[in-house]
Design a protein around this motif. Sequence first.
Motif, mmCIF file in Angstrom:
data_model
loop_
_atom_site.group_PDB
_atom_site.id
_atom_site.type_symbol
_atom_site.label_atom_id
_atom_site.label_comp_id
_atom_site.label_asym_id
_atom_site.label_seq_id
_atom_site.Cartn_x
_atom_site.Cartn_y
_atom_site.Cartn_z
ATOM 1 N N ARG A 1 28.780 47.377 31.174
ATOM 2 C CA ARG A 1 29.760 48.336 30.646
ATOM 3 C C ARG A 1 29.755 48.359 29.125
ATOM 4 O O ARG A 1 29.790 49.428 28.521
ATOM 5 C CB ARG A 1 31.159 47.991 31.150
ATOM 6 N N THR A 2 29.746 47.197 28.502
ATOM 7 C CA THR A 2 29.807 47.140 27.034
ATOM 8 C C THR A 2 28.563 47.725 26.390
ATOM 9 O O THR A 2 28.632 48.242 25.282
ATOM 10 C CB THR A 2 30.002 45.698 26.526
ATOM 11 N N HIS A 3 27.436 47.657 27.077
ATOM 12 C CA HIS A 3 26.190 48.200 26.514
ATOM 13 C C HIS A 3 25.873 49.600 27.038
ATOM 14 O O HIS A 3 24.814 50.145 26.727
ATOM 15 C CB HIS A 3 25.023 47.242 26.803
ATOM 16 N N GLY A 4 26.765 50.172 27.806
ATOM 17 C CA GLY A 4 26.585 51.546 28.279
ATOM 18 C C GLY A 4 25.445 51.712 29.260
ATOM 19 O O GLY A 4 24.802 52.759 29.307
ATOM 20 N N ILE A 5 25.194 50.706 30.044
ATOM 21 C CA ILE A 5 24.122 50.767 31.032
ATOM 22 C C ILE A 5 24.762 51.150 32.366
ATOM 23 O O ILE A 5 25.466 50.352 32.978
ATOM 24 C CB ILE A 5 23.386 49.417 31.141
ATOM 25 N N ALA B 1 28.140 40.097 34.530
ATOM 26 C CA ALA B 1 27.054 41.068 34.421
ATOM 27 C C ALA B 1 27.603 42.479 34.356
ATOM 28 O O ALA B 1 27.105 43.308 33.590
ATOM 29 C CB ALA B 1 26.093 40.924 35.587
ATOM 30 N N VAL B 2 28.655 42.753 35.115
ATOM 31 C CA VAL B 2 29.258 44.085 35.113
ATOM 32 C C VAL B 2 29.871 44.373 33.749
ATOM 33 O O VAL B 2 29.725 45.473 33.208
ATOM 34 C CB VAL B 2 30.317 44.214 36.238
ATOM 35 N N GLY C 1 19.748 35.405 26.171
ATOM 36 C CA GLY C 1 20.838 35.553 27.137
ATOM 37 C C GLY C 1 20.890 36.956 27.718
ATOM 38 O O GLY C 1 21.084 37.136 28.928
ATOM 39 N N ASP C 2 20.710 37.968 26.841
ATOM 40 C CA ASP C 2 20.726 39.353 27.316
ATOM 41 C C ASP C 2 19.575 39.610 28.284
ATOM 42 O O ASP C 2 19.758 40.260 29.321
ATOM 43 C CB ASP C 2 20.626 40.326 26.137
ATOM 44 N N LEU C 3 18.398 39.108 27.947
ATOM 45 C CA LEU C 3 17.241 39.295 28.828
ATOM 46 C C LEU C 3 17.469 38.630 30.186
ATOM 47 O O LEU C 3 17.144 39.208 31.224
ATOM 48 C CB LEU C 3 15.982 38.721 28.178
ATOM 49 N N GLU C 4 18.032 37.454 30.151
ATOM 50 C CA GLU C 4 18.270 36.743 31.409
ATOM 51 C C GLU C 4 19.241 37.526 32.300
ATOM 52 O O GLU C 4 18.987 37.703 33.500
ATOM 53 C CB GLU C 4 18.821 35.352 31.121
#
Length: 176
Positions: free
Chosen positions: A7-11, A2-3, A132-135
């Motif tokens: 990081r990859t999505h800039g959140i 999750a981390v 998958g992203d939503l989960e």
Amino acid sequence: AAVDYLRTHGIDTVESLTSHLEELESIASKARGSMKFNEKRYQTIDSIKKSLAILKKYKPIHDAYMKKGFKLTKDHYASAHQEELDAYNRAYRFLKKVAGTTDVDLAALDAEVKTRQAQDAASQAMLESTKGDLEQLRNVRYYVCKVMPDKIEPKSVREKLAAGKTKADRENAERN
């Protein structure tokens, strides 16, 4: 995992998590809505095809009924073929209501079905890609709610129950 995703999505803030999650939920909702609309249209197209078949099947009976000149013979013919005439009239009214005409192009309907099936396949692929992203984001939001309940309001009833308090409960606690 999750981390790495965050990081990859800039959140990196709760606000960016919320906005990213809402964006993905919006995409998924639009895809589901498109698929639901197409399903209703498939049912309508099936009904149009069935109604056209009924019209074709009972047209000779209806034409014979319309050619009867005398009321007594017309009534006698109608009572003998009541079921067929009723089916013909239902199909005729349905086609006039839905298609606006009884002269419907079946090739155009088949082409529409193929186009909608392609749209459904694209929508299904979009749903699978966002699933998958939503989960992952929902899990992150759940744990952020657990750690910092004042930072983010749970979205689902299950999350509210899991959090133990609703926003109104927290406000009431603050007043007292």
